[in-house]
Design a protein around this motif. Structure first.
Motif, PDB file in Angstrom:
ATOM      1  N   THR A 193      83.283  60.458   8.664  1.00 50.99           N
ATOM      2  CA  THR A 193      84.663  60.863   8.407  1.00 50.99           C
ATOM      3  C   THR A 193      85.525  60.628   9.649  1.00 50.99           C
ATOM      4  N   GLU A 194      86.832  60.689   9.447  1.00 50.99           N
ATOM      5  CA  GLU A 194      87.765  60.533  10.562  1.00 50.99           C
ATOM      6  C   GLU A 194      87.551  61.636  11.593  1.00 50.99           C
ATOM      7  N   ASP A 195      87.364  62.873  11.118  1.00 53.43           N
ATOM      8  CA  ASP A 195      87.136  63.999  12.035  1.00 53.43           C
ATOM      9  C   ASP A 195      85.874  63.809  12.865  1.00 53.43           C
ATOM     10  N   PRO A 228      83.027  53.772  23.372  1.00 52.19           N
ATOM     11  CA  PRO A 228      83.665  54.509  22.272  1.00 52.19           C
ATOM     12  C   PRO A 228      84.290  53.585  21.225  1.00 52.19           C
ATOM     13  N   LEU A 229      84.919  52.500  21.674  1.00 50.23           N
ATOM     14  CA  LEU A 229      85.535  51.581  20.718  1.00 50.23           C
ATOM     15  C   LEU A 229      84.462  50.878  19.893  1.00 50.23           C
ATOM     16  N   SER A 230      83.384  50.475  20.523  1.00 48.18           N
ATOM     17  CA  SER A 230      82.287  49.838  19.803  1.00 48.18           C
ATOM     18  C   SER A 230      81.685  50.801  18.772  1.00 48.18           C
ATOM     19  N   ALA A 231      81.522  52.057  19.163  1.00 48.21           N
ATOM     20  CA  ALA A 231      81.005  53.060  18.227  1.00 48.21           C
ATOM     21  C   ALA A 231      82.003  53.330  17.107  1.00 48.21           C
ATOM     22  N   LEU A 232      83.293  53.302  17.418  1.00 48.33           N
ATOM     23  CA  LEU A 232      84.325  53.478  16.388  1.00 48.33           C
ATOM     24  C   LEU A 232      84.249  52.345  15.369  1.00 48.33           C
ATOM     25  N   LEU A 233      84.105  51.122  15.848  1.00 51.48           N
ATOM     26  CA  LEU A 233      83.978  49.971  14.937  1.00 51.48           C
ATOM     27  C   LEU A 233      82.740  50.117  14.060  1.00 51.48           C
ATOM     28  N   SER A 234      81.641  50.576  14.649  1.00 50.97           N
ATOM     29  CA  SER A 234      80.421  50.794  13.857  1.00 50.97           C
ATOM     30  C   SER A 234      80.637  51.863  12.795  1.00 50.97           C
ATOM     31  N   GLY A 235      81.317  52.935  13.163  1.00 51.06           N
ATOM     32  CA  GLY A 235      81.605  53.996  12.201  1.00 51.06           C
ATOM     33  C   GLY A 235      82.502  53.517  11.079  1.00 51.06           C
ATOM     34  N   ILE A 236      83.525  52.750  11.426  1.00 49.38           N
ATOM     35  CA  ILE A 236      84.421  52.192  10.406  1.00 49.38           C
ATOM     36  C   ILE A 236      83.640  51.279   9.469  1.00 49.38           C
ATOM     37  N   GLN A 259      80.409  51.347   8.818  1.00 54.70           N
ATOM     38  CA  GLN A 259      79.506  52.153   7.987  1.00 54.70           C
ATOM     39  C   GLN A 259      80.265  52.764   6.805  1.00 54.70           C
ATOM     40  N   ALA A 260      81.445  53.296   7.075  1.00 50.22           N
ATOM     41  CA  ALA A 260      82.219  53.943   6.021  1.00 50.22           C
ATOM     42  C   ALA A 260      82.826  52.926   5.055  1.00 50.22           C
ATOM     43  N   ALA A 261      83.395  51.862   5.581  1.00 53.13           N
ATOM     44  CA  ALA A 261      84.146  50.925   4.745  1.00 53.13           C
ATOM     45  C   ALA A 261      83.260  49.907   4.022  1.00 53.13           C
ATOM     46  N   PHE A 262      82.232  49.405   4.688  1.00 50.78           N
ATOM     47  CA  PHE A 262      81.461  48.304   4.119  1.00 50.78           C
ATOM     48  C   PHE A 262      80.090  48.706   3.598  1.00 50.78           C
ATOM     49  N   HIS A 263      79.519  49.769   4.150  1.00 55.90           N
ATOM     50  CA  HIS A 263      78.170  50.167   3.748  1.00 55.90           C
ATOM     51  C   HIS A 263      78.150  51.435   2.909  1.00 55.90           C
ATOM     52  N   GLY A 264      79.321  51.994   2.616  1.00 58.38           N
ATOM     53  CA  GLY A 264      79.425  53.136   1.712  1.00 58.38           C
ATOM     54  C   GLY A 264      78.890  54.449   2.255  1.00 58.38           C
TER      55      GLY A 264
END
Length: 165
Positions: A35-37, A15-23, A25-30
């Motif tokens: 979303t947070e939800d 889950p933490l690894s997937a959270l980092l990937s999601g962050i 994707q949102a922050a660096f890859h636009g």
């Protein structure tokens, strides 16, 4: 000097690894669809929203710091060690997950940040040479040096070629 080998990830780190990937994707890859939800419901459904928001903010801040410094593995190890010793910091298991994530994603995040920082055309290629004129109507212009410059400018897959003499 070879970079240090990273230890295997602990159980329950997905889950933490997937959270980092999601962050990332949102922050660096636009990717605005992350979303947070979405992250909370998919990765930490049992976590209270405030607790998840705090974890997400902490991980986003760490990733921002790591990415903005473009840390190599030695710098990252020192940074994460300091974060584990800090009051309210991260655990050593979280540090291991972050280190593995950064090792795998560093190049893509760095390239994305470089592309985001460009706001105009970039020079893709340039050739030049200096010629001497050998035939002209007026004899006083013979052996006059002439610079010939060929530049290729581009932005995001587009190219424009300009020849200057």
């Amino acid at each position: 000097m070879a970079a240090p080998e990273l230890p295997p990830l602990p159980e329950g780190s997905r889950p933490l690894s997937a959270l980092l990937s999601g962050i990332a994707q949102a922050a660096f890859h636009g990717n605005a669809g992350i979303t947070e939800d979405l992250l909370r419901t998919q990765l930490y459904p049992e976590a209270p929203p405030e607790e998840f928001r705090a974890l997400r903010a902490k991980m986003r801040g760490l990733l921002q710091s790591i990415a903005s410094a473009d840390m190599d593995l030695n710098q990252l190890e020192a940074f994460l060690t300091a974060q584990t010793k800090k009051q309210g910091g991260i655990t050593s298991d979280q540090a291991a997950v972050i280190a593995k994530f950064w090792k795998n994603q560093r190049t893509q995040i760095h390239e994305s940040l470089i592309n985001q920082s460009r706001w105009d055309n970039v020079l893709k290629n340039m050739n030049w040479r200096v010629d001497l004129k050998s035939q002209l109507r007026h004899i006083d212009q013979i052996n006059t040096p002439v610079a010939i410059v060929e530049m290729e400018l581009g932005k995001n897959g587009q190219s424009v070629r300009a020849d200057l003499a």
